[in-house]
Write a protein that holds these residues in place. Structure first.
Motif, mmCIF file in Angstrom:
data_model
loop_
_atom_site.group_PDB
_atom_site.id
_atom_site.type_symbol
_atom_site.label_atom_id
_atom_site.label_comp_id
_atom_site.label_asym_id
_atom_site.label_seq_id
_atom_site.Cartn_x
_atom_site.Cartn_y
_atom_site.Cartn_z
ATOM 1 N N THR A 189 0.822 -1.211 0.000
ATOM 2 C CA THR A 189 0.000 0.000 0.000
ATOM 3 C C THR A 189 0.860 1.266 0.000
ATOM 4 O OG1 THR A 189 -1.866 -1.066 1.067
ATOM 5 C CG2 THR A 189 -1.621 1.289 1.447
ATOM 6 N N LYS A 191 1.771 4.903 1.048
ATOM 7 C CA LYS A 191 1.508 5.643 2.287
ATOM 8 C C LYS A 191 2.154 7.008 2.173
ATOM 9 C CE LYS A 191 2.809 5.292 7.202
ATOM 10 N NZ LYS A 191 3.565 4.448 8.169
ATOM 11 N N GLN A 194 -0.581 14.002 4.020
ATOM 12 C CA GLN A 194 -1.231 15.174 3.443
ATOM 13 C C GLN A 194 -1.789 16.015 4.589
ATOM 14 O OE1 GLN A 194 -4.064 13.440 0.638
ATOM 15 N NE2 GLN A 194 -3.093 14.519 -1.061
ATOM 16 N N THR A 197 -2.064 14.395 7.886
ATOM 17 C CA THR A 197 -2.850 13.174 7.963
ATOM 18 C C THR A 197 -2.174 12.076 7.152
ATOM 19 O OG1 THR A 197 -4.792 14.614 7.931
ATOM 20 C CG2 THR A 197 -5.189 12.253 7.721
ATOM 21 N N TYR A 198 -2.020 10.891 7.745
ATOM 22 C CA TYR A 198 -1.485 9.763 6.981
ATOM 23 C C TYR A 198 -2.566 9.259 6.038
ATOM 24 C CZ TYR A 198 2.540 9.588 10.069
ATOM 25 O OH TYR A 198 3.675 9.893 10.760
ATOM 26 N N LYS A 199 -2.174 9.052 4.791
ATOM 27 C CA LYS A 199 -3.112 8.566 3.782
ATOM 28 C C LYS A 199 -2.570 7.278 3.170
ATOM 29 C CE LYS A 199 -6.073 12.010 3.900
ATOM 30 N NZ LYS A 199 -7.480 11.792 4.287
ATOM 31 N N TYR A 200 -3.469 6.399 2.795
ATOM 32 C CA TYR A 200 -3.084 5.084 2.265
ATOM 33 C C TYR A 200 -3.838 4.820 0.963
ATOM 34 C CZ TYR A 200 -1.735 4.734 7.157
ATOM 35 O OH TYR A 200 -1.187 4.976 8.388
ATOM 36 N N PRO A 202 -4.444 1.674 -1.722
ATOM 37 C CA PRO A 202 -4.152 0.297 -2.122
ATOM 38 C C PRO A 202 -3.869 0.234 -3.630
ATOM 39 C CG PRO A 202 -6.510 0.553 -1.886
ATOM 40 C CD PRO A 202 -5.893 1.872 -1.464
ATOM 41 N N ASN A 204 -5.160 -1.304 -6.050
ATOM 42 C CA ASN A 204 -6.288 -1.201 -6.989
ATOM 43 C C ASN A 204 -6.791 0.236 -7.171
ATOM 44 O OD1 ASN A 204 -9.201 -0.772 -5.763
ATOM 45 N ND2 ASN A 204 -8.032 -1.918 -4.255
ATOM 46 N N ARG A 205 -6.347 1.170 -6.321
ATOM 47 C CA ARG A 205 -6.759 2.577 -6.470
ATOM 48 C C ARG A 205 -5.591 3.473 -6.875
ATOM 49 N NH1 ARG A 205 -11.333 4.113 -7.547
ATOM 50 N NH2 ARG A 205 -11.161 6.094 -6.464
ATOM 51 N N ARG A 209 -5.903 7.652 -8.354
ATOM 52 C CA ARG A 209 -5.780 8.812 -7.463
ATOM 53 C C ARG A 209 -4.570 9.627 -7.861
ATOM 54 N NH1 ARG A 209 -7.041 7.231 -1.409
ATOM 55 N NH2 ARG A 209 -6.161 9.313 -1.109
ATOM 56 N N VAL A 262 -4.659 -3.403 -14.322
ATOM 57 C CA VAL A 262 -4.621 -3.696 -12.881
ATOM 58 C C VAL A 262 -5.931 -4.353 -12.452
ATOM 59 C CG1 VAL A 262 -4.531 -2.672 -10.566
ATOM 60 C CG2 VAL A 262 -3.020 -1.808 -12.383
ATOM 61 N N THR A 263 -7.032 -3.761 -12.859
ATOM 62 C CA THR A 263 -8.348 -4.244 -12.442
ATOM 63 C C THR A 263 -8.608 -5.667 -12.948
ATOM 64 O OG1 THR A 263 -9.170 -1.991 -12.452
ATOM 65 C CG2 THR A 263 -10.821 -3.732 -12.486
ATOM 66 N N LEU A 264 -8.247 -5.929 -14.183
ATOM 67 C CA LEU A 264 -8.484 -7.258 -14.742
ATOM 68 C C LEU A 264 -7.565 -8.309 -14.117
ATOM 69 C CD1 LEU A 264 -8.956 -6.394 -18.516
ATOM 70 C CD2 LEU A 264 -10.721 -7.190 -16.939
ATOM 71 N N GLY A 265 -6.436 -7.882 -13.561
ATOM 72 C CA GLY A 265 -5.500 -8.832 -12.951
ATOM 73 C C GLY A 265 -4.303 -9.144 -13.842
ATOM 74 N N PRO B 202 -8.861 -11.505 -10.029
ATOM 75 C CA PRO B 202 -8.022 -10.911 -8.988
ATOM 76 C C PRO B 202 -8.894 -10.438 -7.820
ATOM 77 C CG PRO B 202 -8.326 -9.323 -10.751
ATOM 78 C CD PRO B 202 -9.026 -10.595 -11.186
ATOM 79 N N ASN B 204 -9.410 -7.676 -6.409
ATOM 80 C CA ASN B 204 -10.206 -6.440 -6.560
ATOM 81 C C ASN B 204 -11.473 -6.656 -7.385
ATOM 82 O OD1 ASN B 204 -10.076 -4.964 -9.372
ATOM 83 N ND2 ASN B 204 -8.098 -5.942 -9.106
ATOM 84 N N ARG B 205 -11.618 -7.807 -8.059
ATOM 85 C CA ARG B 205 -12.826 -8.090 -8.839
ATOM 86 C C ARG B 205 -13.644 -9.227 -8.231
ATOM 87 N NH1 ARG B 205 -15.175 -4.829 -11.698
ATOM 88 N NH2 ARG B 205 -16.012 -6.378 -13.125
ATOM 89 N N GLY B 265 -9.204 -0.356 0.500
ATOM 90 C CA GLY B 265 -7.991 -0.906 1.109
ATOM 91 C C GLY B 265 -8.187 -1.283 2.573
ATOM 92 N N TYR B 271 -0.102 -4.352 6.808
ATOM 93 C CA TYR B 271 0.667 -3.238 7.368
ATOM 94 C C TYR B 271 -0.114 -2.572 8.500
ATOM 95 C CZ TYR B 271 -2.363 -0.025 4.808
ATOM 96 O OH TYR B 271 -3.453 0.660 4.350
ATOM 97 N N ALA B 287 -8.642 7.914 6.173
ATOM 98 C CA ALA B 287 -7.253 7.567 5.835
ATOM 99 C C ALA B 287 -7.147 6.974 4.434
ATOM 100 C CB ALA B 287 -6.688 6.586 6.859
ATOM 101 N N PHE B 288 -8.256 6.493 3.896
ATOM 102 C CA PHE B 288 -8.245 5.888 2.559
ATOM 103 C C PHE B 288 -8.827 6.827 1.503
ATOM 104 C CE2 PHE B 288 -8.409 2.535 5.712
ATOM 105 C CZ PHE B 288 -7.268 1.836 5.369
ATOM 106 N N TYR B 291 -7.082 13.995 0.977
ATOM 107 C CA TYR B 291 -7.281 15.098 1.907
ATOM 108 C C TYR B 291 -8.154 16.161 1.269
ATOM 109 C CZ TYR B 291 -6.537 19.084 4.854
ATOM 110 O OH TYR B 291 -6.744 20.149 5.668
#
Lengths: 454, 454
Positions: A189, A191, A194, A197-200, A202, A204-205, A209, A262-265, B202, B204-205, B265, B271, B287-288, B291
């Motif tokens: 993930t 990390k 911002q 604030t800690y932001k994460y 994954p 798949n996103r 972002r 990524v989404t399809l794997g 995968p 995510n699907r 996530g 983690y 956190a996900f 900001y």
């Protein structure tokens, strides 16, 4: 003659060796290049004197010891995992060492001994890591020396195709190790910080972002987060910073399309696809879609990922020919990532006259006398051709400059280190300028992530 | 008296022990229950004779050897990773062993010795694995004996809340280990066979590629794929099958909502979240998300995941109170999955009078004399209360029945094994019927995944 031993003669060594050779007379240098296979380098530099090429297997202790013993300083341009073998012998034989790679925990563990012997083991002095450290610390130190307090640091690098060679819908070609591009972002993930604030994010996103940047004369870019935004927080002295974000640059639109894979794997490198050898590209895509006797692979993909028929991402997929039923994968026991890499290499391999480009962008936010400020700095380097690439230049030149500076006693602080101090970045960045590696700075109103700041 | 040693006295042992005790006079049985903490079982069965409770630490060789030596057969109901410690001693002391867990590679490696000694080490004889193996093989063998050839096998199991206790929007409560529910599907890409084509989903699907099922009297369910659909292909003799799919059952709509946690996530167990202890539930969600100084957590989540305001998934999120700024996570150094589990346990813990439910559904497609047929079979078991749960019943009774059958010499084929042969499934399934564990079968037109078949 001072003897420099360069171990490894891969893609990124052209500028490095040329730098030493151009200075060999004035600086009194003799270069030994050692590798398992040194033919490429030999052909490239056959007209030069003050250079020799030797076959060198670093796992042959006798060969390795002899070569290192016979040198005044060692540069390791091997794949990162091999540096430690070189480093141990440098320690034994009391030689300084330079690499462009991340400091491994094994390398770090030599620090005490390296310091005791007064040696310099310089690492992470390529482009990223390397030029990013130096260019960032130069500005951060200047802001601090001027009484400012850092509140935001963002840093982005991209290895891309040069605008004049950019002729596909993805605005992307492989200019470095394709495998790393296909599996990018899978280490865990992302990390970052911002506004305190800690932001994460994954995997798949990660490619959904993105943030946007503009470089004057080069247009817009997008950025996806690196896994390790907080990695240098302490080394840079940014323990109390509010926003800390590091990322990878692509042309706008790349990530949204990439996210389809990524989404399809298809970027998974952890398992083997059955019968991969005999699959067509179309079969490969179909393996990630539900079975249907009636519906086409195209419609199933559109439906699963909700892709409108006039969406440009669709044209990007078609451009890669991934629906072709006649092109065979032809890879035995391959992972999805290996198959995807092969498909992409059909489209994204640099043509003989193509040039590459390295872009870097930093944002520095700081507070001074109750006011907030922002400085943006960017660097663009275009390759000359497929030997003297922007990647080889930005990796090789800082290594070469630092090596000579150590040899000449201008960098002396001992230890296993990375280039974050003035002693290192000042001479190196100054000399890089004469090779066209220059950062342009401009002031921006400080916004952070809060539009109410404006 | 024949002596049965039951090691482990957790949730799933109530029916198991009751079965032995109810038969203790007619079958001449004496039960020893050993565990590190045996108070629960002691309280539950304090009025029974023919049972004793001992403190037993399987890592104390003396205690373990003494207890096993003093028994005629051993049942291990410990967590799966501990079975091997019991199995080794059973081998040394020549005792038969029964467990409800998957055969580990360590357990499998004992097979040759177990066979040489003529011992039965029966595993995977709970519900899933267990009743699924037996009920499937009974129908598959019948089809084959009747001259049919298997072309499709699908098998689904779910541990759910009983309809009379189903009072939340997710139609779900934790009836078993919550951690396994939160991290379900993370072991790797799901792989299965559809109409002779290997398919991959995968993580995510996984929760977006569900299928639907209906059980008469119980309404609709959905299914997401297990990682291991091909795991028993050879054990079941299905090497040439065209469709092979195993999955987990939930009520319709669960998976689409669950996928929100996956996408953000929140199910990641790899983690630690910074400052997890002092976070509110709202902070955790935030956190996900990117900001923003102006936008609410709610709007950011809606926007990122494109959730319409009248979408029922939104009500599901709100029901869990995940946007509450006052409820504190209160877990030190917790992973996202651990925090999510805590939040879910606020809403999904069974109330004192709630009952659980186990559902199982098999589809058998076969070809006979040029025609295609399909048989569907399903089982529904409702728990009696929170001690005599459907889970404890469907796990414990097959273990108990098999144990007695081995003790009585009705199951004799030696080896480390799972219940896929007639010798085992016939007596066990027959006796399970008298406890209301019954499969209902009905014929369906065979469609496979091809509507043109109809």
């Amino acid at each position: 003659m001072r003897k420099i031993l360069v171990i490894g003669s891969g893609k990124s060594t052209a500028f490095l060796l040329k730098y030493f050779l151009d200075k060999s007379s004035t600086e009194n240098l003799f270069i030994t290049v050692g590798d398992l296979n040194i033919n490429n380098a030999k052909v490239l530099f056959k007209t030069y004197s003050n250079i020799e090429f030797i076959t060198l297997d670093i796992f042959n202790e006798v060969e390795k010891t002899k070569a290192i013993k016979n040198s005044d300083i060692v540069v390791s341009m091997l794949p990162a995992r091999f540096h430690i073998e070189v480093a141990k012998t440098c320690l034994t034989l009391n030689k300084n060492l330079v690499t462009a790679s991340y400091v491994s925990s094994e390398m770090q563990s030599l620090d005490t001994e390296v310091k005791q012997q007064g040696l310099v083991f310089m690492n992470e002095i390529g482009v990223d890591p390397g030029i990013d450290h130096m260019s960032a610390m130069q500005v951060i130190d200047r802001i601090r020396d001027d009484g400012g307090e850092m509140i935001l640091f963002e840093s982005f690098t991209g290895g891309l195709v040069a605008p004049e060679s950019d002729n596909n819908l993805w605005n992307y070609k492989f200019t470095w190790n394709p495998r790393n591009v296909v599996t990018a972002g899978q280490g865990g993930t992302a990390k970052f910080l911002q506004e305190n604030t800690y932001k994460y994010i994954p995997y798949n996103r990660l490619f959904r972002r993105t943030e946007f940047l503009e470089i004057e004369g080069y247009g817009r870019f997008e950025v996806y987060a690196n896994r390790d935004s907080l990695k240098y927080q302490s080394s840079y002295g940014l323990d109390h910073i509010q926003t800390l974000y590091r990322g990878t640059m692509r042309r706008v639109g790349f990530s949204r399309a990439w996210n389809i894979f990524v989404t399809l794997g298809m970027t998974d490198d952890s398992y083997i696809i059955e019968d991969s050898e005999y699959m067509s590209y179309r079969d490969f895509v179909n393996a990630f879609l539900p079975y249907s006797h009636t519906d086409s692979v195209e419609l199933k993909l559109r439906h699963q990922l909700k892709i409108e028929q006039d969406d440009i991402v669709w044209d990007k997929l078609v451009e890669l020919d991934i629906f072709n039923p006649n092109k065979r994968v032809d890879l035995k026991k391959a992972t999805p990532a290996q198959i995807l890499q092969k498909i992409l290499m059909d489209s994204w391999t640099l043509a003989p006259n193509d040039k590459d480009m390295i872009v870097m962008y930093h944002k520095f936010g700081f507070e001074k006398d109750g006011e907030k400020y922002q400085i943006d700095a960017n660097m663009v380097v275009i390759g000359e051709n497929q030997t003297y690439t922007a990647m080889a230049k930005t990796v090789g030149l800082p290594v070469a400059i630092a090596t000579l500076a150590i040899l000449n006693g201008k960098i002396t602080t001992p230890g296993v280190q990375i280039p974050v101090t003035k002693e290192i970045y000042e001479p190196v960045l100054k000399e890089l300028q004469s090779y066209g590696i220059v950062f342009k700075e401009h002031n921006e109103p400080y916004l952070g992530y809060n539009p109410l700041n404006s």
